[in-house]
Write a protein that holds these residues in place. Sequence first.
Motif, PDB file in Angstrom:
ATOM      1  N   TRP A  91       0.799  -1.231   0.000  1.00  9.63           N
ATOM      2  CA  TRP A  91       0.000   0.000   0.000  1.00  9.63           C
ATOM      3  C   TRP A  91       0.826   1.274   0.000  1.00  9.63           C
ATOM      4  O   TRP A  91       0.294   2.359   0.249  1.00  9.63           O
ATOM      5  CB  TRP A  91      -0.949  -0.020   1.191  1.00  9.63           C
ATOM      6  N   LEU A  92       2.129   1.170  -0.251  1.00 10.23           N
ATOM      7  CA  LEU A  92       2.934   2.357  -0.525  1.00 10.23           C
ATOM      8  C   LEU A  92       3.713   2.091  -1.799  1.00 10.23           C
ATOM      9  O   LEU A  92       3.967   0.936  -2.145  1.00 10.23           O
ATOM     10  CB  LEU A  92       3.861   2.695   0.628  1.00 10.23           C
TER      11      LEU A  92
ATOM     12  N   GLY B 233       5.837 -10.731  -2.653  1.00  6.98           N
ATOM     13  CA  GLY B 233       4.887 -10.062  -3.530  1.00  6.98           C
ATOM     14  C   GLY B 233       5.501  -8.774  -4.040  1.00  6.98           C
ATOM     15  O   GLY B 233       6.698  -8.523  -3.863  1.00  6.98           O
ATOM     16  N   LYS B 234       4.690  -7.935  -4.641  1.00  5.57           N
ATOM     17  CA  LYS B 234       5.193  -6.704  -5.275  1.00  5.57           C
ATOM     18  C   LYS B 234       4.870  -5.492  -4.417  1.00  5.57           C
ATOM     19  O   LYS B 234       3.707  -5.203  -4.147  1.00  5.57           O
ATOM     20  CB  LYS B 234       4.584  -6.535  -6.669  1.00  5.57           C
ATOM     21  N   ILE B 235       5.900  -4.800  -3.996  1.00  2.00           N
ATOM     22  CA  ILE B 235       5.702  -3.566  -3.248  1.00  2.00           C
ATOM     23  C   ILE B 235       4.895  -2.586  -4.097  1.00  2.00           C
ATOM     24  O   ILE B 235       5.201  -2.363  -5.269  1.00  2.00           O
ATOM     25  CB  ILE B 235       7.052  -2.935  -2.856  1.00  2.00           C
ATOM     26  N   GLY B 236       3.856  -2.012  -3.496  1.00  2.00           N
ATOM     27  CA  GLY B 236       3.121  -0.928  -4.147  1.00  2.00           C
ATOM     28  C   GLY B 236       2.052  -1.325  -5.135  1.00  2.00           C
ATOM     29  O   GLY B 236       1.389  -0.450  -5.689  1.00  2.00           O
ATOM     30  N   ASN B 237       1.847  -2.619  -5.385  1.00  2.92           N
ATOM     31  CA  ASN B 237       0.886  -2.970  -6.431  1.00  2.92           C
ATOM     32  C   ASN B 237      -0.530  -2.504  -6.097  1.00  2.92           C
ATOM     33  O   ASN B 237      -1.267  -2.043  -6.978  1.00  2.92           O
ATOM     34  CB  ASN B 237       0.900  -4.482  -6.685  1.00  2.92           C
ATOM     35  N   LEU B 238      -0.931  -2.583  -4.847  1.00  3.00           N
ATOM     36  CA  LEU B 238      -2.288  -2.157  -4.482  1.00  3.00           C
ATOM     37  C   LEU B 238      -2.393  -0.643  -4.348  1.00  3.00           C
ATOM     38  O   LEU B 238      -3.454  -0.068  -4.634  1.00  3.00           O
ATOM     39  CB  LEU B 238      -2.716  -2.841  -3.186  1.00  3.00           C
ATOM     40  N   PHE B 239      -1.318  -0.010  -3.954  1.00  2.50           N
ATOM     41  CA  PHE B 239      -1.323   1.458  -3.944  1.00  2.50           C
ATOM     42  C   PHE B 239      -1.579   1.999  -5.344  1.00  2.50           C
ATOM     43  O   PHE B 239      -2.411   2.890  -5.547  1.00  2.50           O
ATOM     44  CB  PHE B 239       0.014   1.997  -3.421  1.00  2.50           C
TER      45      PHE B 239
ATOM     46  N   LEU C 116       4.922   4.851   4.651  1.00  7.11           N
ATOM     47  CA  LEU C 116       3.634   4.950   3.955  1.00  7.11           C
ATOM     48  C   LEU C 116       2.959   6.290   4.236  1.00  7.11           C
ATOM     49  O   LEU C 116       2.523   6.981   3.302  1.00  7.11           O
ATOM     50  CB  LEU C 116       2.732   3.791   4.399  1.00  7.11           C
ATOM     51  N   ILE C 117       2.889   6.666   5.496  1.00  2.51           N
ATOM     52  CA  ILE C 117       2.205   7.911   5.857  1.00  2.51           C
ATOM     53  C   ILE C 117       2.910   9.107   5.227  1.00  2.51           C
ATOM     54  O   ILE C 117       2.271   9.979   4.615  1.00  2.51           O
ATOM     55  CB  ILE C 117       2.135   8.046   7.387  1.00  2.51           C
ATOM     56  N   LYS C 118       4.231   9.160   5.368  1.00  2.00           N
ATOM     57  CA  LYS C 118       4.980  10.287   4.790  1.00  2.00           C
ATOM     58  C   LYS C 118       4.892  10.282   3.271  1.00  2.00           C
ATOM     59  O   LYS C 118       4.779  11.340   2.639  1.00  2.00           O
ATOM     60  CB  LYS C 118       6.436  10.216   5.246  1.00  2.00           C
ATOM     61  N   GLY C 119       4.924   9.093   2.671  1.00  2.00           N
ATOM     62  CA  GLY C 119       4.861   8.993   1.215  1.00  2.00           C
ATOM     63  C   GLY C 119       3.516   9.422   0.656  1.00  2.00           C
ATOM     64  O   GLY C 119       3.455  10.131  -0.358  1.00  2.00           O
ATOM     65  N   TRP C 120       2.442   8.978   1.297  1.00  2.00           N
ATOM     66  CA  TRP C 120       1.107   9.398   0.839  1.00  2.00           C
ATOM     67  C   TRP C 120       0.980  10.922   0.906  1.00  2.00           C
ATOM     68  O   TRP C 120       0.486  11.556  -0.028  1.00  2.00           O
ATOM     69  CB  TRP C 120       0.038   8.763   1.726  1.00  2.00           C
ATOM     70  N   ARG C 121       1.419  11.484   2.013  1.00  5.35           N
ATOM     71  CA  ARG C 121       1.291  12.942   2.170  1.00  5.35           C
ATOM     72  C   ARG C 121       2.112  13.692   1.128  1.00  5.35           C
ATOM     73  O   ARG C 121       1.660  14.704   0.575  1.00  5.35           O
ATOM     74  CB  ARG C 121       1.715  13.335   3.577  1.00  5.35           C
TER      75      ARG C 121
END
Length: 540
Positions: A194-195, A273-279, A317-322
């Motif tokens: 999710w990032l 699995g793949k980092i970020g695929n669902l993001f 994740l939090i810092k990246g989303w922001r």
Amino acid sequence: MKSLPLTRLLLPALLITTLSLQAEVKLSKVFTPHMVLQREMAVPIWGTATAGEKVEVKFRDQTKTATAGADGKWSVKLDALKVGGPDVLTIGDKAIDDVLVGDVWVGSGQSNMDMTTSNYTAGDKGLVEIVAQSYPKIRLLKKEATAVWQEATPANNAGFSAMLFSFGVPLQKELDVPVGLMVGAVGGTPSGYWLSQAMYDADPACKAAIEKFAKTYDYDAEMEKFKVLKAKYDADLAAWQPLADAAKKEGKPVPPGQPRLAPIPLHAGEPRGKIGNLFEAYVRPYVGYAIKGVLWDQGESGTAITGCDQYPLMGALIKGWRKDWGQGDFPFLYVQKPSGGGCAWDSKDPVTSQGSKIAAQPAVVPPAPSGDYTHPVYLRLMNYSNTIMVTSTDLGGGTHPTNKSGYGIRGARTALGAVYGQKQEYYGPLYASHQIVGDKVTIKFSHTGKGLAIKSGEKVEGAPTIGEKLQGFAIAGEDGKFVWGDAVIQGDTVVVSSKDVPKPAVVTYAWSNSNNFPWANLFNQDGLPAQPFRTDVTGK
């Protein structure tokens, strides 16, 4: 044959070209009828068009223009909007009607955010009641690629996230402004999905965690253990499979005990699995849409990155989303994990009716929590800027708590207090500091609300009447041998001591490796539970 004039030959082609230019003006999929735009901040509107084409956007008394770049992308920002609607948003010759202005919340995570209201109709009377109603000021956007904003009618409510819907309804009722709810969640998924890869790669804390882990991680040894497990699995499967095949052939139930193989070990830092695929699939389409904040519910599936635990990963994740959203440090609410574990102040309150019943204090102090899926880990997430925990220890446990309406109401209460500044307590007592004087340790708390209190009104066989004595405090000297302490409330502090520990060094509260502590009974008078702590590690 008489030739046609050149203008007549070119006219159809010119007409087709003109129409295609007009048809190329497109909005991002998040802009549809029935949507909610965020109040009191600049509101980005974006889409695509033919390179170089001028795009005009109108809303209320505002007109904004942009020119599509060489890549066809264009964007404008509406000036801060006041609550209201419905209004019409016009882009070129396209009109999007029934647009409201209020607050927009994004819900993300795994199954406890993803599962719909229909999954909880049997065990949650409160949820059934709110789903059956229409809410003209609530709008819903599901995660599907073809999803459009919908009005909150009983038919649409039934297929929406139970957690986010249960959060949005009391929030809208209290604020009396339109509320938009956007969900992007998938069951059984780790936070590492999710990032984005770029967010993860740029985070030094994740790198440091993996480097530290790698120093004591023996991949070859783990592979040898796996080979032994794999051999046993192969033998067990060879014995079970013929029985299962025979049962299926005869139309009988498959016999229990199907062998399961543990996942193959990975190298330090290697993702499963793949980092970020669902993001990229479920959050990226929302990025940039003006929002009030995020409600996150995930943790059961960990991070799926070997050696990177939940604390640094969630920070990334939090810092990246922001950063990607470009909207500053918007509020990030997260539901506390593990779910439940503690007793409830009022078992008759629908919000806390599924909390654990208060229990007698164990004869022996339990071992300390260990691993990445513990209350102390999730309490630490509050260290991140404007990151707020939705307390769940008193709401009822399980992998999928059935009291989703209670969780949603608690989430709304947390948002109203922490985000909207309403004068109401949203946390129970939190450890702040301590002082050791002689044989006594005085614990100071934040979020004492109307005052510290003991869960009262129930009797437990083999224990003092609850309401006469605090439970859950353990104390130790420098030898680290914990015994139950004698704890008393003095104003906004708790004083802990024991005749067996003349020189105390450490105090814990609700500190248990089982993640269950129904015997811990410190609350504030606002009815919210104190959270686990250990004086020498909490908050670090």
